[in-house]
Design a protein around this motif. Structure first.
Motif, PDB file in Angstrom:
ATOM      1  N   LEU A 137       0.826  -1.213   0.000  1.00 47.61           N
ATOM      2  CA  LEU A 137       0.000   0.000   0.000  1.00 47.61           C
ATOM      3  C   LEU A 137       0.856   1.256   0.000  1.00 47.61           C
ATOM      4  N   LEU A 138       1.939   1.263   0.776  1.00 48.85           N
ATOM      5  CA  LEU A 138       2.823   2.427   0.836  1.00 48.85           C
ATOM      6  C   LEU A 138       3.561   2.634  -0.478  1.00 48.85           C
ATOM      7  N   GLN A 139       3.948   1.524  -1.088  1.00 49.91           N
ATOM      8  CA  GLN A 139       4.614   1.654  -2.398  1.00 49.91           C
ATOM      9  C   GLN A 139       3.644   2.196  -3.440  1.00 49.91           C
ATOM     10  N   ALA A 140       2.412   1.743  -3.372  1.00 53.82           N
ATOM     11  CA  ALA A 140       1.410   2.203  -4.342  1.00 53.82           C
ATOM     12  C   ALA A 140       1.101   3.678  -4.167  1.00 53.82           C
ATOM     13  N   SER A 141       1.129   4.148  -2.904  1.00 49.92           N
ATOM     14  CA  SER A 141       0.812   5.551  -2.643  1.00 49.92           C
ATOM     15  C   SER A 141       2.017   6.459  -2.836  1.00 49.92           C
ATOM     16  N   GLY A 142       3.183   5.876  -3.022  1.00 50.10           N
ATOM     17  CA  GLY A 142       4.394   6.665  -3.180  1.00 50.10           C
ATOM     18  C   GLY A 142       4.933   7.198  -1.864  1.00 50.10           C
ATOM     19  N   GLU A 143       4.435   6.714  -0.754  1.00 51.57           N
ATOM     20  CA  GLU A 143       4.859   7.237   0.558  1.00 51.57           C
ATOM     21  C   GLU A 143       5.930   6.359   1.219  1.00 51.57           C
ATOM     22  N   LEU A 144       6.369   5.314   0.524  1.00 54.39           N
ATOM     23  CA  LEU A 144       7.534   4.535   0.958  1.00 54.39           C
ATOM     24  C   LEU A 144       8.693   4.972   0.073  1.00 54.39           C
ATOM     25  N   THR A 145       9.691   5.612   0.675  1.00 56.81           N
ATOM     26  CA  THR A 145      10.771   6.206  -0.113  1.00 56.81           C
ATOM     27  C   THR A 145      12.061   5.414   0.056  1.00 56.81           C
ATOM     28  N   GLY A 146      12.892   5.460  -0.953  1.00 61.21           N
ATOM     29  CA  GLY A 146      14.197   4.807  -0.880  1.00 61.21           C
ATOM     30  C   GLY A 146      14.084   3.292  -0.853  1.00 61.21           C
ATOM     31  N   GLU A 147      15.204   2.658  -0.540  1.00 61.16           N
ATOM     32  CA  GLU A 147      15.281   1.213  -0.511  1.00 61.16           C
ATOM     33  C   GLU A 147      14.912   0.683   0.879  1.00 61.16           C
ATOM     34  N   ILE A 148      14.351  -0.503   0.909  1.00 63.99           N
ATOM     35  CA  ILE A 148      14.124  -1.202   2.184  1.00 63.99           C
ATOM     36  C   ILE A 148      15.464  -1.785   2.619  1.00 63.99           C
ATOM     37  N   ARG A 149      15.933  -1.438   3.837  1.00 66.55           N
ATOM     38  CA  ARG A 149      17.285  -1.780   4.299  1.00 66.55           C
ATOM     39  C   ARG A 149      17.218  -2.872   5.356  1.00 66.55           C
ATOM     40  N   LYS A 150      17.788  -4.019   5.042  1.00 64.81           N
ATOM     41  CA  LYS A 150      17.751  -5.148   5.969  1.00 64.81           C
ATOM     42  C   LYS A 150      18.708  -4.919   7.143  1.00 64.81           C
ATOM     43  N   ILE A 151      18.253  -5.311   8.343  1.00 63.07           N
ATOM     44  CA  ILE A 151      19.058  -5.186   9.555  1.00 63.07           C
ATOM     45  C   ILE A 151      18.785  -6.408  10.445  1.00 63.07           C
ATOM     46  N   THR A 152      19.545  -6.528  11.519  1.00 60.91           N
ATOM     47  CA  THR A 152      19.194  -7.429  12.618  1.00 60.91           C
ATOM     48  C   THR A 152      19.166  -6.588  13.885  1.00 60.91           C
ATOM     49  N   HIS A 153      18.244  -6.882  14.757  1.00 57.04           N
ATOM     50  CA  HIS A 153      18.156  -6.126  16.002  1.00 57.04           C
ATOM     51  C   HIS A 153      17.517  -7.000  17.083  1.00 57.04           C
ATOM     52  N   PRO A 154      17.706  -6.636  18.371  1.00 60.94           N
ATOM     53  CA  PRO A 154      17.142  -7.430  19.461  1.00 60.94           C
ATOM     54  C   PRO A 154      15.628  -7.244  19.548  1.00 60.94           C
ATOM     55  N   VAL A 155      14.918  -8.354  19.731  1.00 61.14           N
ATOM     56  CA  VAL A 155      13.465  -8.345  19.832  1.00 61.14           C
ATOM     57  C   VAL A 155      13.063  -9.073  21.113  1.00 61.14           C
ATOM     58  N   LYS A 156      12.035  -8.588  21.794  1.00 61.20           N
ATOM     59  CA  LYS A 156      11.581  -9.204  23.035  1.00 61.20           C
ATOM     60  C   LYS A 156      10.833 -10.514  22.765  1.00 61.20           C
ATOM     61  N   PHE A 157      11.245 -11.550  23.511  1.00 67.17           N
ATOM     62  CA  PHE A 157      10.576 -12.846  23.483  1.00 67.17           C
ATOM     63  C   PHE A 157      10.224 -13.259  24.902  1.00 67.17           C
ATOM     64  N   PHE A 158       9.153 -14.034  25.035  1.00 65.89           N
ATOM     65  CA  PHE A 158       8.915 -14.782  26.266  1.00 65.89           C
ATOM     66  C   PHE A 158      10.003 -15.840  26.329  1.00 65.89           C
ATOM     67  N   GLU A 159      10.647 -16.000  27.504  1.00 64.90           N
ATOM     68  CA  GLU A 159      11.796 -16.895  27.592  1.00 64.90           C
ATOM     69  C   GLU A 159      11.474 -18.324  27.161  1.00 64.90           C
ATOM     70  N   LYS A 160      10.191 -18.721  27.229  1.00 69.14           N
ATOM     71  CA  LYS A 160       9.802 -20.072  26.825  1.00 69.14           C
ATOM     72  C   LYS A 160       9.089 -20.090  25.469  1.00 69.14           C
ATOM     73  N   GLY A 161       9.011 -18.925  24.811  1.00 69.49           N
ATOM     74  CA  GLY A 161       8.268 -18.829  23.563  1.00 69.49           C
ATOM     75  C   GLY A 161       9.152 -18.859  22.340  1.00 69.49           C
ATOM     76  N   ASP A 162       8.520 -18.975  21.188  1.00 67.50           N
ATOM     77  CA  ASP A 162       9.299 -19.007  19.950  1.00 67.50           C
ATOM     78  C   ASP A 162       8.818 -17.982  18.931  1.00 67.50           C
ATOM     79  N   LYS A 163       7.946 -17.049  19.351  1.00 63.62           N
ATOM     80  CA  LYS A 163       7.536 -15.950  18.477  1.00 63.62           C
ATOM     81  C   LYS A 163       7.703 -14.640  19.231  1.00 63.62           C
ATOM     82  N   PRO A 164       8.026 -13.569  18.514  1.00 62.34           N
ATOM     83  CA  PRO A 164       8.199 -12.275  19.194  1.00 62.34           C
ATOM     84  C   PRO A 164       6.937 -11.888  19.955  1.00 62.34           C
ATOM     85  N   LEU A 165       7.134 -11.224  21.082  1.00 63.45           N
ATOM     86  CA  LEU A 165       6.001 -10.757  21.869  1.00 63.45           C
ATOM     87  C   LEU A 165       5.337  -9.573  21.181  1.00 63.45           C
TER      88      LEU A 165
END
Length: 861
Positions: free
Chosen positions: A364-392
């Protein structure tokens, strides 16, 4: 006393002595006539009764057991209970896998229900294929499996030789624990320490439950920055922001920048309109905004992460949460989205998972022209439940909380003061506690949307329209506890009034498992159930535990004790390190690198495994390689050597024993008196590893040097010289067996039974003063080491001459410094006997250490 076997062995000792200890009540806690000063109490960690114990449990519980045994031998009545932490998510998860079921509270109870699996490989059953069953049926399966698991755990603990009083056990889901947990919670309500709130809540979408701050862990996850264009409301241009969560754009309530950022100062107080949804939001300032992150200005969504929650609360922003309990975008768009195009766009993401919604929003953002530049891949810390396997995710829910000092400065200071008052072993672990208390960002969320746990003991009245009045909870009286509001009826109501207007509804949430485990001193000690026992054991002397649960178990226990009685729950905290695999990584079930201990105990014997565990100091990590368990092998060798040395020592006629007259014998006992003193100081400082190290080193010197030096005199000598050797041997054996008893309980008990009545584990811990009458004031404690060095020299000379150690020596000349030469003369007879030396000359010489100057061996003719 029992007969000495022809060939002493470690095999079978666990079964033999385990049965004797149980029958004779060797480790039973005797409260009759006791005072608090007579008692040493341990707040033993209740292991999670789901699955199997692993080598890390053996490691840390052995540390505690050495202390318990030491204190018992010092005359303390040791209160050493065992609990089972059987409620909570780990048990539910295991039951789901083990039986192939899942709980659906809407289903009716089925009498005599038979699960689709019973001990089969439930893990192979996908969650979607698990058979739904009623809550009551599910809880019955939880009860069944935990009881079986606990039996296996107890059997392993008994094999390991834990000196637990097995009559002092509890279950965190047992009736007494239910009552104590609910009573403590009701008192928290009465004092205003427990409260309800509708608030943003960290939520695990897999387990459909809230998660507390202490249960979080960060995991590095792949993500990507998307640059979005927000339009200034005055039409003067766009503001670009970077976000990793474009799927939450519909939940945006503001843009935020740091108050000192010159780029955005002119914009504070103005507004922008969001891309795609065209909602007007303000630009605000907050010190948590990072000037060097992204474009320097960020969007605040309800709620993308915990910082969003802080901004939302402190800046008093509206709540436009769009995620439901299932992790999908809710169907109803926020009221702030009023444009037809905005509502059409929202309809395209409604009902989708976070992942799918993100893909749609990018399109939708690409279609509206409101997503600018390239999508830049990164890695970053995400919160998880210590016994879970999907981000909280963060959703808005009504939950129960207990105040923990996060928003109460006076309480926080009291908790920090308790942390300073507590004796930490090792002391540096105190900092971890202090850092946790000082970093608390919210009160303790204790309600859980689970099934197998302690029910929160409240009901809610329903108004005339059938809506619950949450601000007026109905609570039971203490004598009604324990209660289950989902099935029990509050006083003044009838069962027919459940769920109808003017009636009531029961709370269906249960308490976080830590809300029960935080009361282990109360549960084990009989709080509000057995006041005599409680007065004998509380506050407990020792809390042993792992370093990774300082923030959960240690902190929460200290908190509950402070809230209930204003006291520390224990005097000492002993913190064990982690077990690391051969790659120096922490062993954990989630990583799949744990080792179960049953095979180790069978293969090497319990004493050997205990030796390995006890060799590590508190707070120190230890690596374990099951393919090359070097320390365990060393421990087994030590235990076998004790059996053999004892058999040898006890083989001499002791009828004339009584006086120690020979300098070498007195030296040996003088050195041993020093070991007793040093090992005792180490134990008093909670340094079991140092006590073992000192004892072991001394014992090997006893075996390798002293036994060799005196065996001829003890066996073939006459008169007082022979009696002195036998007396010394027996006195030393008695001391060594007791010094080693906390570490090698089976081998020491076996040896003790050969020459003493009763159990070594209830015998007196050795005192240096025991040896005073034998040693005398002028004993030379260093003589044994000096003579031992000379013996090594003689042996080395024979080796250099390429002859057997049994080869007779015609002449041996030993040179030593003048002072040492005179001392060596005191034991010349023993040295000549063991070296088979016909003529031994000890000469003072200009040397720095003892050395063999000349040796002549008999010819082989």
């Amino acid at each position: 006393m029992s007969a000495i076997p022809d060939k002493p062995a470690l095999e079978g000792l666990e079964a033999k002595w385990g049965a004797v200890w149980e029958e004779s009540g060797t480790y039973a806690f005797d409260r009759e006539g006791a005072s608090r000063d007579d008692v040493y109490s341990i707040d033993t960690p209740p292991p999670t009764a789901s699955g199997s114990l692993h080598v890390g449990h053996v490691f840390s519980y052995t540390h505690t057991d050495t202390v318990a045994r030491y204190k018992r031998m010092n005359g303390k009545r040791v209160f050493y209970p065992m609990g089972w932490d059987d409620n909570g998510l780990p048990t539910e998860r295991r039951v789901q896998n083990y039986y192939g079921v899942r709980c659906d509270p809407s289903l009716p109870y089925v009498e005599g229900f038979v699960p689709p699996h019973d001990g089969g490989d439930g893990k192979s059953v996908k969650a979607a294929d698990q058979q739904p069953i009623s809550r009551r049926n599910f809880i019955e399966l939880c009860e069944r499996l935990t009881i079986e698991d606990e039996k296996q755990f107890e059997a392993l603990w008994r094999t390991l030789g834990l000196s637990v009083d097995w009559k002092q056990t509890y279950r965190t889901i047992g009736a007494d624990s239910l009552r104590a947990s609910q009573l403590a919670f009701l008192r928290n309500i009465e004092r205003g320490e427990a409260y309800q709130a509708q608030a943003p809540t960290l939520w695990d979408i897999t387990f459909r439950t809230a998660v507390a701050q202490a249960e979080l862990e960060d995991r590095e996850q792949p993500s990507a920055y998307h640059t979005l264009a927000f339009h200034k409301s005055d039409g003067s241009g766009d503001i670009l922001i970077d976000t990793t969560r474009p799927e939450l754009l519909a939940a945006c309530v503001a843009l935020v920048a740091h108050p000192d950022d010159e780029r955005f100062k002119p914009l504070f107080g103005t507004t922008v309109r969001t891309p795609v949804f065209d909602v007007e939001v303000p630009i605000v300032a907050h010190h948590l905004a990072k000037q060097d992150k992204g474009t320097g200005i960020a969007m605040i969504c309800t709620f993308g992460d915990v910082t969003d929650v802080i901004w939302w609360r402190e800046l008093d922003l509206p709540n436009r949460a769009i995620l439901g309990f299932d992790g999908r975008v809710i169907s109803e768009a926020p009221a702030a989205i009023t444009s037809e195009s905005g509502r059409e766009a929202y309809a395209q993401i409604a009902g989708k998972t976070v992942f799918s919604a993100k893909q749609t929003m990018v399109e939708l953002l690409q279609a509206s022209g409101e997503l600018t530049g390239e999508i830049r891949k990164i890695t970053h810390p995400v919160k998880f439940f210590e016994k879970g396997d999907k981000p909280l995710e963060i959703v808005s829910t009504r939950q129960w909380y207990i105040k923990n000092g996060a928003r109460d400065e006076a309480l926080r200071e009291r908790l920090l003061a308790h942390g300073k008052e507590l004796e930490w072993h090792p002391d540096f672990m105190r900092v971890r506690y202090e850092n946790w208390v000082e970093g608390l960002s919210g009160d303790w969320l204790i309600s859980r949307q689970r099934f197998f746990g302690v029910p929160i003991p409240v009901w809610y009245p329903l108004d005339a329209d059938g809506n619950p009045v949450f601000d007026e909870p109905i609570v039971p009286t203490a004598d009604q506890l324990p209660v289950d509001p989902s099935s029990d009826v509050p006083a003044g109501y009838t069962a027919e009034q459940r769920g109808v207007a003017g009636g009531f509804q029961g709370e269906v949430d249960v308490m976080d498992t830590w809300a029960t485990s935080s009361l282990t001193p109360q549960l084990a000690g009989g709080w509000e159930r057995d006041e005599e026992l409680y007065d004998l054991v509380y506050p407990f002397d020792l809390r042993p535990q792992g370093q990774d649960i300082i923030r959960t178990w240690l902190f929460s226990t200290l908190l509950r004790s402070e809230l209930e009685s204003g006291t520390l729950p224990w005097r000492h905290a002993g913190i064990s390190g982690w077990i690391l695999d051969p790659d120096r990584k922490k062993m954990s079930k989630s990583k799949g690198n744990v080792v179960t201990p049953a095979g180790m105990l069978d293969q090497h014997g319990s004493d050997a495994v205990r030796y390995w565990a006890a060799s590590a100091k508190l707070g120190t990590d230890a690596s374990f390689d099951p393919q090359n368990p070097t320390q365990i092998k060393i421990g087994r060798r030590l235990a076998i050597k004790l059996l053999n040395a004892a058999k040898f020592t006890l083989s001499f006629d002791a009828s004339a024993a009584g006086t120690v007259s020979e300098p070498l014998d007195r030296s040996m006992l003088a050195g041993l008196a020093g070991v007793i003193a040093d090992a005792t100081r180490a134990f008093e400082s909670y340094d079991h590893a140092r006590a073992l190290e000192l004892t072991e080193s001394s014992f090997w010197t006893f075996c390798d040097d002293y036994l060799e030096l005196v065996k001829e005199r003890a066996h073939g000598g006459t008169g007082q010289a022979q009696a002195s050797a036998v007396t010394t041997l027996r006195a030393a054996l008695s001391v060594y067996v007791r010094l080693l008893a906390p570490f090698l309980p089976y081998a020491t008990e076996e040896v003790w039974s050969w020459f003493e009545e009763g159990s070594v584990h209830t015998a007196n811990w050795p005192l240096a003063t025991e040896l005073d009458d034998f040693v005398g004031a002028d004993a030379d404690a260093g003589l044994l080491a000096l003579v031992g060095g000379a013996l090594i020299g003689v042996r080395g000379a024979k080796t250099d001459a390429k002859v057997s150690q049994r080869t007779p020596v015609t002449l041996a000349v030993i040179h030593a410094p003048a002072t040492d030469a005179a001392r060596l003369e005191l034991a010349a007879g023993d040295l000549a006997d063991v070296g088979r030396i016909a003529e031994l000359r000890i000469e003072a010489a200009d040397v720095t250490e003892t050395q063999v100057a000349e040796i002549t061996v008999e010819s082989a003719e």
